[in-house]
Scaffold this motif. Structure first.
Motif, PDB file in Angstrom:
ATOM      1  N   ARG A  19       0.863  -1.174   0.000  1.00  0.00           N
ATOM      2  CA  ARG A  19       0.000   0.000   0.000  1.00  0.00           C
ATOM      3  C   ARG A  19       0.910   1.238   0.000  1.00  0.00           C
ATOM      4  NH1 ARG A  19      -5.115   0.293   1.053  1.00  0.00           N
ATOM      5  NH2 ARG A  19      -5.173  -1.674   2.202  1.00  0.00           N
ATOM      6  N   ASP A  20       1.404   1.586  -1.178  1.00  0.00           N
ATOM      7  CA  ASP A  20       2.299   2.726  -1.309  1.00  0.00           C
ATOM      8  C   ASP A  20       2.065   3.370  -2.671  1.00  0.00           C
ATOM      9  OD1 ASP A  20       3.467   0.978  -3.139  1.00  0.00           O
ATOM     10  OD2 ASP A  20       5.226   0.565  -1.911  1.00  0.00           O
ATOM     11  N   ALA A  21       2.986   4.236  -3.096  1.00  0.00           N
ATOM     12  CA  ALA A  21       2.803   4.946  -4.361  1.00  0.00           C
ATOM     13  C   ALA A  21       2.758   4.000  -5.549  1.00  0.00           C
ATOM     14  CB  ALA A  21       3.921   5.968  -4.538  1.00  0.00           C
ATOM     15  N   THR A  22       3.421   2.859  -5.437  1.00  0.00           N
ATOM     16  CA  THR A  22       3.414   1.922  -6.562  1.00  0.00           C
ATOM     17  C   THR A  22       2.040   1.306  -6.773  1.00  0.00           C
ATOM     18  OG1 THR A  22       4.064  -0.017  -5.236  1.00  0.00           O
ATOM     19  CG2 THR A  22       5.841   1.373  -6.107  1.00  0.00           C
TER      20      THR A  22
ATOM     21  N   LEU B 122      -8.195   1.896  -7.011  1.00  0.00           N
ATOM     22  CA  LEU B 122      -7.345   1.490  -5.896  1.00  0.00           C
ATOM     23  C   LEU B 122      -8.105   1.588  -4.585  1.00  0.00           C
ATOM     24  CD1 LEU B 122      -4.579   0.708  -4.695  1.00  0.00           C
ATOM     25  CD2 LEU B 122      -4.046   3.167  -4.621  1.00  0.00           C
ATOM     26  N   ALA B 123      -8.141   0.496  -3.829  1.00  0.00           N
ATOM     27  CA  ALA B 123      -8.738   0.525  -2.491  1.00  0.00           C
ATOM     28  C   ALA B 123      -7.826   1.315  -1.554  1.00  0.00           C
ATOM     29  CB  ALA B 123      -8.926  -0.891  -1.969  1.00  0.00           C
ATOM     30  N   VAL B 124      -8.424   2.039  -0.621  1.00  0.00           N
ATOM     31  CA  VAL B 124      -7.669   2.832   0.341  1.00  0.00           C
ATOM     32  C   VAL B 124      -7.716   2.138   1.699  1.00  0.00           C
ATOM     33  CG1 VAL B 124      -8.126   4.971  -0.901  1.00  0.00           C
ATOM     34  CG2 VAL B 124      -9.711   4.243   0.894  1.00  0.00           C
ATOM     35  N   GLY B 125      -7.025   2.709   2.679  1.00  0.00           N
ATOM     36  CA  GLY B 125      -7.095   2.183   4.031  1.00  0.00           C
ATOM     37  C   GLY B 125      -8.479   2.382   4.626  1.00  0.00           C
ATOM     38  N   ARG B 126      -8.839   1.556   5.607  1.00  0.00           N
ATOM     39  CA  ARG B 126     -10.171   1.651   6.201  1.00  0.00           C
ATOM     40  C   ARG B 126     -10.504   3.070   6.654  1.00  0.00           C
ATOM     41  NH1 ARG B 126      -8.989  -3.763   7.943  1.00  0.00           N
ATOM     42  NH2 ARG B 126     -10.784  -5.173   7.762  1.00  0.00           N
ATOM     43  N   ARG B 127      -9.554   3.730   7.307  1.00  0.00           N
ATOM     44  CA  ARG B 127      -9.815   5.059   7.855  1.00  0.00           C
ATOM     45  C   ARG B 127      -9.795   6.153   6.784  1.00  0.00           C
ATOM     46  NH1 ARG B 127     -10.048   4.582  13.227  1.00  0.00           N
ATOM     47  NH2 ARG B 127      -8.888   2.906  14.255  1.00  0.00           N
ATOM     48  N   GLU B 128      -9.313   5.823   5.598  1.00  0.00           N
ATOM     49  CA  GLU B 128      -9.249   6.811   4.519  1.00  0.00           C
ATOM     50  C   GLU B 128     -10.486   6.765   3.630  1.00  0.00           C
ATOM     51  OE1 GLU B 128      -5.691   5.852   2.419  1.00  0.00           O
ATOM     52  OE2 GLU B 128      -4.473   5.836   4.237  1.00  0.00           O
ATOM     53  N   ALA B 129     -11.347   5.779   3.815  1.00  0.00           N
ATOM     54  CA  ALA B 129     -12.526   5.641   2.963  1.00  0.00           C
ATOM     55  C   ALA B 129     -13.491   6.802   3.190  1.00  0.00           C
ATOM     56  CB  ALA B 129     -13.225   4.312   3.245  1.00  0.00           C
TER      57      ALA B 129
ATOM     58  N   ARG C 238     -13.154  -3.216 -11.630  1.00  0.00           N
ATOM     59  CA  ARG C 238     -11.859  -3.762 -11.231  1.00  0.00           C
ATOM     60  C   ARG C 238     -11.353  -2.982 -10.024  1.00  0.00           C
ATOM     61  NH1 ARG C 238      -9.159  -6.685 -15.057  1.00  0.00           N
ATOM     62  NH2 ARG C 238      -7.132  -5.692 -14.730  1.00  0.00           N
ATOM     63  N   LEU C 239     -10.879  -3.711  -9.009  1.00  0.00           N
ATOM     64  CA  LEU C 239     -10.447  -3.098  -7.760  1.00  0.00           C
ATOM     65  C   LEU C 239      -9.085  -3.656  -7.365  1.00  0.00           C
ATOM     66  CD1 LEU C 239     -11.298  -1.281  -5.277  1.00  0.00           C
ATOM     67  CD2 LEU C 239     -12.089  -3.416  -4.215  1.00  0.00           C
ATOM     68  N   VAL C 240      -8.099  -2.781  -7.182  1.00  0.00           N
ATOM     69  CA  VAL C 240      -6.801  -3.194  -6.654  1.00  0.00           C
ATOM     70  C   VAL C 240      -6.893  -3.178  -5.136  1.00  0.00           C
ATOM     71  CG1 VAL C 240      -4.362  -2.598  -6.425  1.00  0.00           C
ATOM     72  CG2 VAL C 240      -5.494  -2.412  -8.652  1.00  0.00           C
ATOM     73  N   LEU C 241      -6.609  -4.327  -4.516  1.00  0.00           N
ATOM     74  CA  LEU C 241      -6.761  -4.471  -3.069  1.00  0.00           C
ATOM     75  C   LEU C 241      -5.403  -4.825  -2.451  1.00  0.00           C
ATOM     76  CD1 LEU C 241      -8.942  -4.352  -0.858  1.00  0.00           C
ATOM     77  CD2 LEU C 241      -9.300  -6.803  -1.192  1.00  0.00           C
ATOM     78  N   PRO C 242      -4.665  -3.825  -1.952  1.00  0.00           N
ATOM     79  CA  PRO C 242      -3.370  -4.120  -1.326  1.00  0.00           C
ATOM     80  C   PRO C 242      -3.550  -4.859  -0.003  1.00  0.00           C
ATOM     81  CG  PRO C 242      -3.521  -1.810  -1.993  1.00  0.00           C
ATOM     82  CD  PRO C 242      -4.909  -2.375  -2.042  1.00  0.00           C
ATOM     83  N   SER C 243      -2.648  -5.797   0.238  1.00  0.00           N
ATOM     84  CA  SER C 243      -2.668  -6.550   1.490  1.00  0.00           C
ATOM     85  C   SER C 243      -1.304  -7.203   1.670  1.00  0.00           C
ATOM     86  CB  SER C 243      -3.759  -7.630   1.465  1.00  0.00           C
ATOM     87  OG  SER C 243      -3.538  -8.610   2.453  1.00  0.00           O
ATOM     88  N   PRO C 244      -0.608  -6.940   2.770  1.00  0.00           N
ATOM     89  CA  PRO C 244       0.721  -7.529   2.952  1.00  0.00           C
ATOM     90  C   PRO C 244       0.680  -9.022   3.228  1.00  0.00           C
ATOM     91  CG  PRO C 244       0.068  -6.358   4.926  1.00  0.00           C
ATOM     92  CD  PRO C 244      -0.985  -6.064   3.894  1.00  0.00           C
ATOM     93  N   ASN C 245      -0.483  -9.550   3.561  1.00  0.00           N
ATOM     94  CA  ASN C 245      -0.583 -10.966   3.904  1.00  0.00           C
ATOM     95  C   ASN C 245      -1.214 -11.769   2.768  1.00  0.00           C
ATOM     96  OD1 ASN C 245       0.493 -10.473   6.542  1.00  0.00           O
ATOM     97  ND2 ASN C 245      -1.495  -9.683   7.132  1.00  0.00           N
ATOM     98  N   GLY C 246      -2.523 -11.644   2.596  1.00  0.00           N
ATOM     99  CA  GLY C 246      -3.215 -12.441   1.581  1.00  0.00           C
ATOM    100  C   GLY C 246      -2.725 -12.177   0.172  1.00  0.00           C
ATOM    101  N   SER C 247      -2.534 -10.900  -0.179  1.00  0.00           N
ATOM    102  CA  SER C 247      -2.073 -10.577  -1.531  1.00  0.00           C
ATOM    103  C   SER C 247      -0.683 -11.129  -1.791  1.00  0.00           C
ATOM    104  CB  SER C 247      -2.071  -9.064  -1.745  1.00  0.00           C
ATOM    105  OG  SER C 247      -3.362  -8.569  -1.974  1.00  0.00           O
ATOM    106  N   THR C 248       0.178 -11.039  -0.802  1.00  0.00           N
ATOM    107  CA  THR C 248       1.543 -11.536  -0.966  1.00  0.00           C
ATOM    108  C   THR C 248       1.554 -13.042  -1.197  1.00  0.00           C
ATOM    109  OG1 THR C 248       2.436  -9.754   0.394  1.00  0.00           O
ATOM    110  CG2 THR C 248       3.802 -11.714   0.137  1.00  0.00           C
ATOM    111  N   ILE C 249       0.740 -13.768  -0.450  1.00  0.00           N
ATOM    112  CA  ILE C 249       0.662 -15.221  -0.633  1.00  0.00           C
ATOM    113  C   ILE C 249       0.129 -15.554  -2.020  1.00  0.00           C
ATOM    114  CG2 ILE C 249      -0.544 -17.303   0.164  1.00  0.00           C
ATOM    115  CD1 ILE C 249      -0.380 -16.041   2.999  1.00  0.00           C
TER     116      ILE C 249
END
Length: 247
Positions: free
Chosen positions: A50-53, A65-72, A95-106
């Motif tokens: 979840r960064d500029a990239t 691009l999905a944002v953080g919960r508190r940024e919605a 189409r929705l880009v959903l960043p996630s350091p856990n599920g997306s990475t796996i």
């Protein structure tokens, strides 16, 4: 062994090369959010950071691009919150880009190694197990790995998460009940047995560390959506870089 179980991106890298299919389980909240979005007709593109990239990635793929919960906001309600995705006052994007350091990475680790990738949660665990059993996964010719995402400690190492162990165990128990020529590893058998022995998984989800954290952050409704056990028949497959309901 034809059905294995592991934790996090490291075991996804270890088990993925031998698996024809990898099931990603990130109950609070990535795979629950994926399921809700796919039910609404949205293709979900997982992204690790979840960064500029992430913004550039979304633009390149003509996605929101999905944002953080508190940024919605009301105008841009798309975030990792499955409750917000479901109750959004504006139409779901295609189409929705959903960043996630856990599920997306796996998911990224598994698909990079050529495996079919499926998103599972407590909401769709039976549908996933039925679909995979019907398509012959979990056999010697089509081995299967179920990966519980877990959380991360502040210094970056894996924090095992009860909700993901239960979600993975639910899928594994469904595969075991389906019978056929599949054998579970001892680790997979233990996860399935835990699910079968859990008398009140809804209470466990609300009371576990991750569930309590979401309550403290002000998002108890996300735990409630994740606890809708077997409410969904959607089986999101990762196809061409996006989770979608495959035919």
């Amino acid at each position: 062994m034809t059905v294995s179980f592991g934790w996090g991106p490291v075991e996804a890298r270890a088990l993925g090369p031998a698996a024809a299919c990898v099931v990603v389980v990130d109950v609070l909240s990535f795979t629950t959010a994926v399921g809700v979005a796919v039910e609404g007709g949205t293709a979900v593109l997982p992204y690790r950071w979840r960064d500029a990239t992430a913004a550039a990635y979304a633009r390149e793929r003509d996605a929101v691009l999905a944002v953080g919960r508190r940024e919605a906001t009301e105008a841009h309600p798309w975030s990792l919150s499955p409750a917000a995705l479901r109750s959004a006052p504006v139409p779901m994007p295609d189409r929705l880009v959903l960043p996630s350091p856990n599920g997306s990475t796996i998911a990224a680790e598994a698909t990079a190694r050529g495996a079919t990738v499926v998103a599972a949660s407590l909401r769709n665990h039976s549908a996933v197990a039925r679909r995979l059993a019907h398509e012959g996964y979990g056999t010697a010719d089509r081995p299967l790995a179920v990966i519980a995402s877990g959380e991360r400690w502040p210094y970056g190492s894996l924090r095992p998460a009860l909700e993901d162990l239960l979600g993975a165990g639910a899928v594994l128990a469904g595969l075991r009940a389906a019978g056929g020529p599949r054998t579970l590893t001892p680790e997979a058998t233990a996860a399935a047995t835990l699910w079968d022995a859990t008398e009140d998984p809804v209470a466990a989800l609300h009371g576990c560390d991750s569930g309590r954290e979401l309550y403290e952050y002000g998002f108890p409704q996300d735990v409630a959506v994740a606890a809708e056990i077997d409410r969904s028949t959607a089986v999101p497959f990762l196809v061409d870089g996006a989770f979608q309901e495959a035919p």
